[in-house]
Design an enzyme around this catalytic site. Sequence first.
Site, PDB file in Angstrom:
ATOM      1  N   ASP A 171      51.402  27.356  -5.927  1.00 17.58           N
ATOM      2  CA  ASP A 171      52.559  28.191  -5.592  1.00 17.58           C
ATOM      3  C   ASP A 171      53.539  28.035  -6.762  1.00 17.58           C
ATOM      4  O   ASP A 171      53.893  26.910  -7.120  1.00 17.58           O
ATOM      5  CB  ASP A 171      53.153  27.643  -4.274  1.00 17.58           C
ATOM      6  CG  ASP A 171      53.794  28.708  -3.406  1.00 17.58           C
ATOM      7  OD1 ASP A 171      53.328  29.863  -3.411  1.00 17.58           O
ATOM      8  OD2 ASP A 171      54.775  28.361  -2.698  1.00 17.58           O
ATOM      9  N   LYS A 184      50.303  31.654  -8.160  1.00 23.11           N
ATOM     10  CA  LYS A 184      50.630  32.781  -7.279  1.00 23.11           C
ATOM     11  C   LYS A 184      52.086  32.703  -6.872  1.00 23.11           C
ATOM     12  O   LYS A 184      52.709  31.649  -7.024  1.00 23.11           O
ATOM     13  CB  LYS A 184      49.737  32.727  -6.039  1.00 23.11           C
ATOM     14  CG  LYS A 184      49.993  31.502  -5.184  1.00 23.11           C
ATOM     15  CD  LYS A 184      48.980  31.398  -4.066  1.00 23.11           C
ATOM     16  CE  LYS A 184      49.244  30.198  -3.187  1.00 23.11           C
ATOM     17  NZ  LYS A 184      50.537  30.244  -2.476  1.00 23.11           N
ATOM     18  N   CYS A 222      49.319  29.415   3.600  1.00 21.11           N
ATOM     19  CA  CYS A 222      48.508  29.728   2.419  1.00 21.11           C
ATOM     20  C   CYS A 222      47.021  29.475   2.621  1.00 21.11           C
ATOM     21  O   CYS A 222      46.191  30.220   2.094  1.00 21.11           O
ATOM     22  CB  CYS A 222      49.069  28.997   1.214  1.00 21.11           C
ATOM     23  SG  CYS A 222      50.706  29.662   0.788  1.00 21.11           S
ATOM     24  N   HIS A 256      56.895  29.761  -8.080  1.00 21.17           N
ATOM     25  CA  HIS A 256      57.956  30.748  -7.874  1.00 21.17           C
ATOM     26  C   HIS A 256      59.032  30.700  -8.945  1.00 21.17           C
ATOM     27  O   HIS A 256      59.446  29.619  -9.366  1.00 21.17           O
ATOM     28  CB  HIS A 256      58.654  30.489  -6.531  1.00 21.17           C
ATOM     29  CG  HIS A 256      57.775  30.617  -5.324  1.00 21.17           C
ATOM     30  ND1 HIS A 256      56.970  31.704  -5.092  1.00 21.17           N
ATOM     31  CD2 HIS A 256      57.615  29.798  -4.248  1.00 21.17           C
ATOM     32  CE1 HIS A 256      56.336  31.537  -3.932  1.00 21.17           C
ATOM     33  NE2 HIS A 256      56.700  30.390  -3.403  1.00 21.17           N
ATOM     34  N   ASP A 286      47.332  24.809  -2.826  1.00 20.64           N
ATOM     35  CA  ASP A 286      48.737  24.357  -2.917  1.00 20.64           C
ATOM     36  C   ASP A 286      48.945  22.868  -2.625  1.00 20.64           C
ATOM     37  O   ASP A 286      49.851  22.501  -1.851  1.00 20.64           O
ATOM     38  CB  ASP A 286      49.618  25.204  -1.988  1.00 20.64           C
ATOM     39  CG  ASP A 286      49.632  26.678  -2.368  1.00 20.64           C
ATOM     40  OD1 ASP A 286      48.874  27.064  -3.269  1.00 20.64           O
ATOM     41  OD2 ASP A 286      50.399  27.447  -1.746  1.00 20.64           O
ATOM     42  N   HIS A 341      61.430  26.073  -3.180  1.00 19.44           N
ATOM     43  CA  HIS A 341      60.274  25.188  -3.355  1.00 19.44           C
ATOM     44  C   HIS A 341      59.398  25.710  -4.480  1.00 19.44           C
ATOM     45  O   HIS A 341      59.414  26.910  -4.785  1.00 19.44           O
ATOM     46  CB  HIS A 341      59.444  25.105  -2.052  1.00 19.44           C
ATOM     47  CG  HIS A 341      58.805  26.404  -1.688  1.00 19.44           C
ATOM     48  ND1 HIS A 341      59.486  27.419  -1.045  1.00 19.44           N
ATOM     49  CD2 HIS A 341      57.549  26.890  -1.903  1.00 19.44           C
ATOM     50  CE1 HIS A 341      58.681  28.454  -0.886  1.00 19.44           C
ATOM     51  NE2 HIS A 341      57.500  28.177  -1.410  1.00 19.44           N
TER      52      HIS A 341
HETATM   53  C1  VGL Z   1      53.343  27.975   1.519  1.00 23.19           C
HETATM   54  C2  VGL Z   1      55.246  28.670   2.588  1.00 23.19           C
HETATM   55  C3  VGL Z   1      55.790  29.110   1.410  1.00 23.19           C
HETATM   56  C4  VGL Z   1      51.999  27.349   1.608  1.00 23.19           C
HETATM   57  C5  VGL Z   1      53.873  28.416   0.318  1.00 23.19           C
HETATM   58  O1  VGL Z   1      51.500  26.823   0.588  1.00 23.19           O
HETATM   59  O2  VGL Z   1      51.414  27.386   2.713  1.00 23.19           O
HETATM   60  N1  VGL Z   1      54.045  28.114   2.648  1.00 23.19           N
HETATM   61  N2  VGL Z   1      55.089  28.968   0.279  1.00 23.19           N
HETATM   62 ZN    ZN Z   2      55.969  29.527  -1.582  1.00 19.26          ZN
END
Ligand code: VGL
Ligand code: ZN
Length: 209
Positions: free
Chosen positions: A52, A112, A157, A54, A8, A87
Amino acid sequence: MKALILVDIQNDFIPAAPGKPEGALAVPGGNEVIEVANRLLPQYEFVVATQDWHPAEHKSFASQHPGRSVGEVVDLAGLDQVLWPDHCVQGTKGAELCDELNLSGVHEVVRKGTDADIDSYSGFFDNGHRKATGLEDLLKQHDVDEVHVMGLATDYCVKFTALDAVQLGFKTTLITDGCRGVDLQPSDCDRAVEAMRQTGVRIMTNITT
Ligand code: VGL
Ligand code: ZN
């Protein structure tokens, strides 16, 4: 074979810099992992970046829970879910891998968190271990038996990606200088590293491979 997993490293997790807006879920010092990644990635035959990714109405967003705020914990699909700011929304600049990351050295990107109803901290599975992302198959197709993990965020993550990697039987190393975390509660990152260590993750700093 040994693979590097970059977790990420996306604009929304990076703090503001001259000419760059603050990421929606900026991780303190998040920008500092980019140079570590760029230094290490030429040393690996196989490099995977997780992303990430979403939908706009993802249920991990506080905005989807009227009356709730960021940092609160709710029940989601029977699991405790921390609520985050919006995010890494699919197709936005914030969801892109960082421009400064040397993408020519990244062989595959695994997305993901695409199911609005469940979060996915790990690069391998959603938080309920219900669906796989394809990362395990990808690694096995490339005869990977050892993974080195770094990125954002240490206490979310990165942690769950490394724990799943061990559980799936990969020899797993955490590159600590290539990680930064959220520390919603003080010492969350220290506890995350300890949990990884106790599960069998090798903890390494300043790795030269
Ligand atoms: C993450 C919170 C929400 C991460 C991703 O990449 O650690 N943390 N989404
Ligand atoms: Zn996330």
